[in-house]
Design a protein around this motif. Structure first.
Motif, PDB file in Angstrom:
ATOM      1  N   PHE A   9      25.191   5.974 -22.636  1.00 17.07           N
ATOM      2  CA  PHE A   9      24.068   7.013 -23.281  1.00 17.07           C
ATOM      3  C   PHE A   9      22.979   6.457 -23.537  1.00 17.07           C
ATOM      4  N   GLY A  10      21.973   6.981 -22.705  1.00 15.87           N
ATOM      5  CA  GLY A  10      20.557   6.300 -22.993  1.00 15.87           C
ATOM      6  C   GLY A  10      20.322   5.268 -21.801  1.00 15.87           C
ATOM      7  N   ALA A  11      21.098   5.763 -20.817  1.00 11.42           N
ATOM      8  CA  ALA A  11      20.852   4.737 -19.736  1.00 11.42           C
ATOM      9  C   ALA A  11      19.419   5.085 -19.072  1.00 11.42           C
ATOM     10  N   THR A  12      18.508   5.763 -19.241  1.00 11.01           N
ATOM     11  CA  THR A  12      16.936   5.752 -18.899  1.00 11.01           C
ATOM     12  C   THR A  12      16.065   4.992 -19.842  1.00 11.01           C
ATOM     13  N   GLY A  13      16.816   4.703 -20.972  1.00 14.69           N
ATOM     14  CA  GLY A  13      15.931   3.973 -22.164  1.00 14.69           C
ATOM     15  C   GLY A  13      15.499   2.518 -21.672  1.00 14.69           C
ATOM     16  N   ASP A  14      14.715   2.303 -22.866  1.00 18.99           N
ATOM     17  CA  ASP A  14      14.006   1.055 -23.019  1.00 18.99           C
ATOM     18  C   ASP A  14      14.915  -0.177 -23.272  1.00 18.99           C
ATOM     19  N   LEU A  15      16.107  -0.041 -24.137  1.00 19.59           N
ATOM     20  CA  LEU A  15      17.096  -0.952 -24.344  1.00 19.59           C
ATOM     21  C   LEU A  15      17.925  -1.261 -23.339  1.00 19.59           C
ATOM     22  N   ALA A  16      18.404  -0.210 -22.330  1.00 22.17           N
ATOM     23  CA  ALA A  16      19.088  -0.428 -21.277  1.00 22.17           C
ATOM     24  C   ALA A  16      18.354  -1.468 -20.103  1.00 22.17           C
ATOM     25  N   LYS A  17      16.896  -1.059 -20.076  1.00 19.98           N
ATOM     26  CA  LYS A  17      16.366  -1.613 -19.263  1.00 19.98           C
ATOM     27  C   LYS A  17      15.797  -3.082 -19.487  1.00 19.98           C
ATOM     28  N   ARG A  18      15.799  -3.296 -20.687  1.00 22.74           N
ATOM     29  CA  ARG A  18      15.263  -4.663 -20.936  1.00 22.74           C
ATOM     30  C   ARG A  18      16.500  -5.627 -21.356  1.00 22.74           C
ATOM     31  N   LYS A  19      17.652  -4.866 -21.920  1.00 27.23           N
ATOM     32  CA  LYS A  19      18.506  -5.865 -22.160  1.00 27.23           C
ATOM     33  C   LYS A  19      20.298  -5.765 -21.708  1.00 27.23           C
ATOM     34  N   GLY A  43      21.724  10.693 -19.213  1.00 27.02           N
ATOM     35  CA  GLY A  43      20.270  10.850 -19.792  1.00 27.02           C
ATOM     36  C   GLY A  43      20.019  12.200 -19.335  1.00 27.02           C
ATOM     37  N   ARG A  44      18.848  12.744 -19.796  1.00 28.05           N
ATOM     38  CA  ARG A  44      18.660  14.107 -19.345  1.00 28.05           C
ATOM     39  C   ARG A  44      17.564  13.907 -18.153  1.00 28.05           C
ATOM     40  N   ARG A  45      17.145  12.748 -18.004  1.00 22.83           N
ATOM     41  CA  ARG A  45      16.155  12.899 -16.774  1.00 22.83           C
ATOM     42  C   ARG A  45      16.718  12.787 -15.382  1.00 22.83           C
ATOM     43  N   GLU A  46      16.040  13.314 -14.477  1.00 22.05           N
ATOM     44  CA  GLU A  46      16.858  13.618 -13.130  1.00 22.05           C
ATOM     45  C   GLU A  46      17.001  12.148 -12.431  1.00 22.05           C
ATOM     46  N   ILE A  85      23.629  13.651 -15.253  1.00 24.78           N
ATOM     47  CA  ILE A  85      22.693  14.191 -16.192  1.00 24.78           C
ATOM     48  C   ILE A  85      23.468  14.632 -17.311  1.00 24.78           C
ATOM     49  N   LEU A  86      22.907  14.362 -18.606  1.00 28.47           N
ATOM     50  CA  LEU A  86      23.616  14.917 -19.717  1.00 28.47           C
ATOM     51  C   LEU A  86      22.601  15.077 -20.937  1.00 28.47           C
ATOM     52  N   ASP A  87      22.822  15.934 -21.703  1.00 31.91           N
ATOM     53  CA  ASP A  87      21.935  16.365 -22.759  1.00 31.91           C
ATOM     54  C   ASP A  87      23.164  16.201 -23.813  1.00 31.91           C
ATOM     55  N   ALA A  88      22.541  15.262 -24.875  1.00 31.21           N
ATOM     56  CA  ALA A  88      23.752  15.099 -26.009  1.00 31.21           C
ATOM     57  C   ALA A  88      24.171  16.083 -26.665  1.00 31.21           C
ATOM     58  N   GLY A  89      23.510  17.206 -26.765  1.00 31.49           N
ATOM     59  CA  GLY A  89      23.795  18.382 -27.685  1.00 31.49           C
ATOM     60  C   GLY A  89      24.607  19.466 -26.825  1.00 31.49           C
ATOM     61  N   LEU A 118      26.532   3.693 -26.859  1.00 30.64           N
ATOM     62  CA  LEU A 118      25.386   4.703 -27.685  1.00 30.64           C
ATOM     63  C   LEU A 118      24.107   3.956 -27.781  1.00 30.64           C
ATOM     64  N   SER A 119      23.185   3.863 -26.438  1.00 33.15           N
ATOM     65  CA  SER A 119      21.991   3.228 -26.601  1.00 33.15           C
ATOM     66  C   SER A 119      20.832   4.589 -26.637  1.00 33.15           C
ATOM     67  N   VAL A 120      21.065   5.475 -27.516  1.00 26.60           N
ATOM     68  CA  VAL A 120      20.248   6.355 -28.061  1.00 26.60           C
ATOM     69  C   VAL A 120      19.617   6.313 -29.482  1.00 26.60           C
ATOM     70  N   GLY A 121      18.923   7.298 -29.783  1.00 28.58           N
ATOM     71  CA  GLY A 121      18.454   7.297 -31.142  1.00 28.58           C
ATOM     72  C   GLY A 121      19.684   7.806 -32.104  1.00 28.58           C
ATOM     73  N   GLU A 123      19.709   9.814 -34.451  1.00 21.92           N
ATOM     74  CA  GLU A 123      20.130  11.223 -34.565  1.00 21.92           C
ATOM     75  C   GLU A 123      21.144  11.942 -33.585  1.00 21.92           C
ATOM     76  N   PHE A 124      21.450  11.199 -32.737  1.00 23.94           N
ATOM     77  CA  PHE A 124      22.659  11.489 -31.773  1.00 23.94           C
ATOM     78  C   PHE A 124      23.930  10.976 -31.930  1.00 23.94           C
ATOM     79  N   PHE A 125      23.913   9.923 -32.732  1.00 27.08           N
ATOM     80  CA  PHE A 125      25.350   9.169 -32.901  1.00 27.08           C
ATOM     81  C   PHE A 125      26.517   9.981 -33.219  1.00 27.08           C
ATOM     82  N   GLU A 149      24.571   1.273 -31.205  1.00 22.25           N
ATOM     83  CA  GLU A 149      23.250   0.525 -31.748  1.00 22.25           C
ATOM     84  C   GLU A 149      22.705   0.542 -33.165  1.00 22.25           C
ATOM     85  N   LYS A 150      21.784  -0.031 -33.656  1.00 18.68           N
ATOM     86  CA  LYS A 150      21.262   0.244 -35.062  1.00 18.68           C
ATOM     87  C   LYS A 150      20.179   1.108 -34.791  1.00 18.68           C
ATOM     88  N   PRO A 151      19.901   1.969 -35.717  1.00 16.90           N
ATOM     89  CA  PRO A 151      20.014   1.697 -37.085  1.00 16.90           C
ATOM     90  C   PRO A 151      21.170   2.503 -37.613  1.00 16.90           C
TER      91      PRO A 151
HETATM   92  N1  LIG Z   1      14.584  -0.873 -27.371  1.00 16.09           N
HETATM   93  C1  LIG Z   1      14.815  -1.915 -28.054  1.00 16.09           C
HETATM   94  O1  LIG Z   1      14.601  -2.977 -28.022  1.00 16.09           O
HETATM   95  C2  LIG Z   1      16.046  -1.646 -29.353  1.00 16.09           C
HETATM   96  C3  LIG Z   1      16.707  -0.344 -29.524  1.00 16.09           C
HETATM   97  N2  LIG Z   1      17.519  -0.475 -30.315  1.00 16.09           N
HETATM   98  C4  LIG Z   1      18.225   0.900 -30.538  1.00 16.09           C
HETATM   99  O2  LIG Z   1      18.813   1.329 -29.140  1.00 16.09           O
HETATM  100  C5  LIG Z   1      18.694   2.801 -29.038  1.00 16.09           C
HETATM  101  C6  LIG Z   1      17.932   3.254 -27.946  1.00 16.09           C
HETATM  102  O3  LIG Z   1      16.549   2.774 -28.074  1.00 16.09           O
HETATM  103  P1  LIG Z   1      15.576   2.741 -27.179  1.00 16.09           P
HETATM  104  O4  LIG Z   1      16.175   2.269 -25.517  1.00 16.09           O
HETATM  105  O5  LIG Z   1      14.490   1.846 -27.341  1.00 16.09           O
HETATM  106  O6  LIG Z   1      15.232   4.136 -26.827  1.00 16.09           O
HETATM  107  P2  LIG Z   1      14.378   5.014 -25.747  1.00 16.09           P
HETATM  108  O7  LIG Z   1      13.535   6.209 -26.392  1.00 16.09           O
HETATM  109  O8  LIG Z   1      13.605   3.897 -24.881  1.00 16.09           O
HETATM  110  O9  LIG Z   1      15.409   5.580 -24.888  1.00 16.09           O
HETATM  111  C7  LIG Z   1      16.316   6.913 -25.560  1.00 16.09           C
HETATM  112  C8  LIG Z   1      17.137   7.215 -24.489  1.00 16.09           C
HETATM  113  O10 LIG Z   1      18.076   8.147 -24.954  1.00 16.09           O
HETATM  114  C9  LIG Z   1      18.109   9.473 -24.155  1.00 16.09           C
HETATM  115  N3  LIG Z   1      18.008  10.469 -24.625  1.00 16.09           N
HETATM  116  C10 LIG Z   1      17.064  11.115 -25.578  1.00 16.09           C
HETATM  117  N4  LIG Z   1      17.426  12.258 -25.984  1.00 16.09           N
HETATM  118  C11 LIG Z   1      18.509  12.551 -25.421  1.00 16.09           C
HETATM  119  C12 LIG Z   1      19.228  13.663 -25.431  1.00 16.09           C
HETATM  120  N5  LIG Z   1      18.941  14.965 -26.115  1.00 16.09           N
HETATM  121  N6  LIG Z   1      20.342  13.833 -24.752  1.00 16.09           N
HETATM  122  C13 LIG Z   1      20.739  12.865 -24.091  1.00 16.09           C
HETATM  123  N7  LIG Z   1      20.117  11.644 -23.792  1.00 16.09           N
HETATM  124  C14 LIG Z   1      18.829  11.435 -24.660  1.00 16.09           C
HETATM  125  C15 LIG Z   1      16.851   9.185 -23.062  1.00 16.09           C
HETATM  126  O11 LIG Z   1      17.032   9.490 -22.012  1.00 16.09           O
HETATM  127  P3  LIG Z   1      16.307  10.738 -21.379  1.00 16.09           P
HETATM  128  O12 LIG Z   1      15.023  10.778 -21.808  1.00 16.09           O
HETATM  129  O13 LIG Z   1      16.447  10.868 -19.914  1.00 16.09           O
HETATM  130  O14 LIG Z   1      17.076  12.050 -21.952  1.00 16.09           O
HETATM  131  C16 LIG Z   1      16.652   7.399 -23.243  1.00 16.09           C
HETATM  132  O15 LIG Z   1      17.618   7.048 -21.960  1.00 16.09           O
HETATM  133  C17 LIG Z   1      18.070   3.260 -30.394  1.00 16.09           C
HETATM  134  O16 LIG Z   1      19.153   3.426 -31.169  1.00 16.09           O
HETATM  135  C18 LIG Z   1      17.321   2.197 -31.000  1.00 16.09           C
HETATM  136  O17 LIG Z   1      17.188   1.932 -32.301  1.00 16.09           O
HETATM  137  C19 LIG Z   1      18.002  -1.459 -31.130  1.00 16.09           C
HETATM  138  C20 LIG Z   1      17.498  -2.799 -31.053  1.00 16.09           C
HETATM  139  C21 LIG Z   1      16.422  -2.837 -30.254  1.00 16.09           C
END
Ligand SMILES: NC(=O)C1=CN([C@@H]2O[C@H](COP(=O)(O)OP(=O)(O)OC[C@H]3O[C@@H](n4cnc5c(N)ncnc54)[C@H](OP(=O)(O)O)[C@@H]3O)[C@@H](O)[C@H]2O)C=CC1
Ligand SMILES: O=C1O[C@H](COP(=O)(O)O)[C@@H](O)[C@H](O)[C@H]1O
Length: 504
Positions: A9-19, A43-46, A85-89, A118-121, A123-125, A149-151
């Motif tokens: 979860f959160g495959a398009t996010g910053d943590l996935a990309k960097r770490k 993730g929600r992104r296409e 593609i997945l919306d967490a809700g 769970l590499s998402v915010g 609020e989704f845990f 992930e934290k917090p």
């Molecule tokens: N970045 C970091 O260095 C660190 C991050 N963390 C923790 O890791 C987690 C992720 O952080 P980070 O990658 O930075 O966050 P980002 O904001 O970069 O990424 C959030 C991810 O969540 C997805 N997302 C957001 N809303 C939804 C939704 N409604 N349904 C499904 N997916 C959703 C986004 O995908 P899309 O937009 O495609 O929906 C995206 O992939 C957090 O808990 C953060 O606290 C912990 C330590 C370091």
């Protein structure tokens, strides 16, 4: 290792990309991934599978510590990746995900062993954990694990609420709470050294140790995380988790015959013995600070309240220092000093163990030090004092550095993902540790909230507010600093080696 499907979860996010992707690639290159491994990114992104694989490749090119030369090997890594593609809700998205996971498992003829990451915010845990259970994703005939992930909570009550909700879908043994400091090689070494080194065990108590100093200083500011950081502050962002984990790791006595994973009960004992603070008296043991404009490595930087997205009246803490006491038979009366802050003079995470004194005749102090350099340099250093033959009263520090595993050192996330794939919880935070950490921190949070602790401003590029020196000075100690050759003002001409000092 058993075949595994990692559902990210959160495959398009910053943590996935960097770490996460670089860590997985390094595990793959070191042949540490399970023989049948597949990853489904969410993730929600296409994304098509192909565009997702291109996204992963780009992240490797940007962030992998390993140069990517072999394109055939890269391709076989990328073919393991799929996207959904997945919306967490959205409940129906989990049904779609279950179908995709099952299809992959059937195509690969593998058991349904599922690692949910769970590499998402935060609020989704809870929501995601509940959907995993309700959709049937978590009830297949293999193992399931949850990496989170934290917090982990915002305070004691929210952490308890979160844990209760997660426990409805996953058992404690299935939950792997990431604290990336526990993945750092030197931190992991602490447990190993303690178990295997009789000398260290002999030294590790109030009989020999005068005080312990744990520092995590950063040169970066709030970066692009204003929304999160202004609510969290250094106390939640670093202190409650990483710093207290370092305290547990350094203060625990891990017996030589300890089964893997059982070290966590020793860590819990340390937290149970930590002397609690009373909200009204917090200011005596805790210093809070916030950075102002200043200079870091000759570059001017703005103050915290001028940062984009930060309220100009914010009283958030960007620096915390504290004195902690562990009331057990090993550590009674040995102060543990902790400090962490942003926009400080150097990037450094370090534990200094100061041993009881060798005093000169004139009364000046010359203690031996054992220093664990956790990052960005990794080393274990013993600094002891030898008499300067030219000056009878003086001591000169002699420093013995043991660089640890030079060369191809795995990153924290590699170690932790590897452990999660193996189901080894040793270097993940157990709920008891998390709860006890929040319990200790809770009066501090309240004292900050009620402004019972002064907020000291410090110039960016310093070691934080001068008041943090008071914590140690009251006990007759000083913070130890490393004088690096890149700080020329402190470096004597022609000097090759350098030493830890109490002034800078
Ligand atoms: N970045 C970091 O260095 C660190 C991050 N963390 C923790 O890791 C987690 C992720 O952080 P980070 O990658 O930075 O966050 P980002 O904001 O970069 O990424 C959030 C991810 O969540 C997805 N997302 C957001 N809303 C939804 C939704 N409604 N349904 C499904 N997916 C959703 C986004 O995908 P899309 O937009 O495609 O929906 C995206 O992939 C957090 O808990 C953060 O606290 C912990 C330590 C370091
Ligand atoms: O978890 C976090 O850690 C980083 C510091 O990590 P390090 O491995 O570089 O020491 C910190 O910058 C960030 O604010 C915090 O969320």
């Amino acid at each position: 290792m058993e075949p595994t499907t990692l559902i990210l979860f959160g495959a398009t996010g910053d943590l996935a990309k960097r770490k996460i992707y670089p860590a997985l690639y390094n595990l793959f290159a070191d042949q540490k991934l399970p023989p049948s491994f597949s990853l489904i990114g969410l993730g929600r992104r296409e994304h098509s599978d192909a565009s997702f694989q291109a996204h992963v490749e780009q992240s490797l090119r940007q962030f992998s510590r390993r140069e990517i030369r072999d394109s055939a090997s890269l391709q076989s890594f990328l073919t393991m990746f799929r996207y959904c593609i997945l919306d967490a809700g959205r409940k129906e998205d989990y049904a779609k995900l279950l179908q995709m996971v099952e299809e992959r498992e059937q195509a690969l003829r593998i058991q349904p062993n599922r690692l949910f990451y769970l590499s998402v915010g935060p609020e989704f845990f809870e929501k995601i954990a509940a959907h995993i259970q309700e959709s049937g994703l978590g009830s297949a005939n293999g193992w399931k694990r949850l990496v989170i992930e934290k917090p982990f909570g915002h305070d004691l009550q929210t952490a308890r609420d979160l844990n209760r909700k997660l426990s409805q879908a996953f058992t404690e043994r299935e939950i792997f709470r990431i604290d990336h400091y526990l993945g750092k090689p030197i931190v992991q070494k602490l447990e190993e050294l303690h178990q295997t080194d009789p000398l260290l065990r002999e030294l590790w108590s109030s009989r020999r140790v005068a005080n312990v100093q744990i520092t995590a200083s950063e040169t970066v500011g709030v970066e692009e995380r204003a929304g999160y950081y202004d609510q969290a502050g250094a106390i939640r962002d670093m202190f409650q988790n990483h710093m207290l984990q370092l305290l547990m790791m350094v203060a625990s006595h891990f017996p030589a015959d300890l089964p893997r994973g059982d070290g966590r009960s020793k860590k819990r004992s340390v937290m149970e013995a930590l002397r609690p603070l009373v909200k009204q008296n917090t200011g005596a043991a805790v210093i809070r600070g916030q950075y102002q404009a200043g200079e870091i490595q000759n570059t001017p930087v703005i103050g915290y309240t001028a940062e984009p997205g930060i309220d100009s009246a914010s009283r958030n803490d960007t620096f915390v220092a504290a004195k902690l006491l562990i009331d057990d038979d090993y550590w009674r009366d040995v102060p543990f000093y902790i400090r962490t802050g942003k926009r400080m003079r150097e990037k450094s995470t370090r534990i200094v163990v100061e041993f009881k004194d060798a005093k000169t005749k004139s009364g000046s102090r010359a203690p031996n030090l054992l220093v664990f350099e956790i990052g960005p340099d990794e080393a274990i250093t013993l600094q002891f004092q030898s008499k300067d033959s030219s000056q009878l009263e003086a001591f000169d520090p002699i420093r013995i550095d043991a660089p640890v595993s030079p060369g191809n050192v795995p990153e924290a996330y590699e170690n932790l993902i590897d452990d999660a794939l193996h189901g080894d919880p040793t270097f993940f935070a157990h709920w008891d540790e998390v709860e006890l950490s929040w319990k200790w921190v809770q009066p501090v949070l309240e004292a900050f909230e009620e402004n019972l602790v002064p907020l000291h401003l410090y110039a960016a590029g310093t070691y934080g507010p001068a008041e943090s020196d008071r914590l140690l000075a009251e006990d007759g100690f000083h913070w130890w600093f490393d004088i690096k050759p890149n700080q020329p003002s402190e470096q004597k001409e022609g000097e090759q080696s350098y030493a830890y000092h109490t002034n800078y």
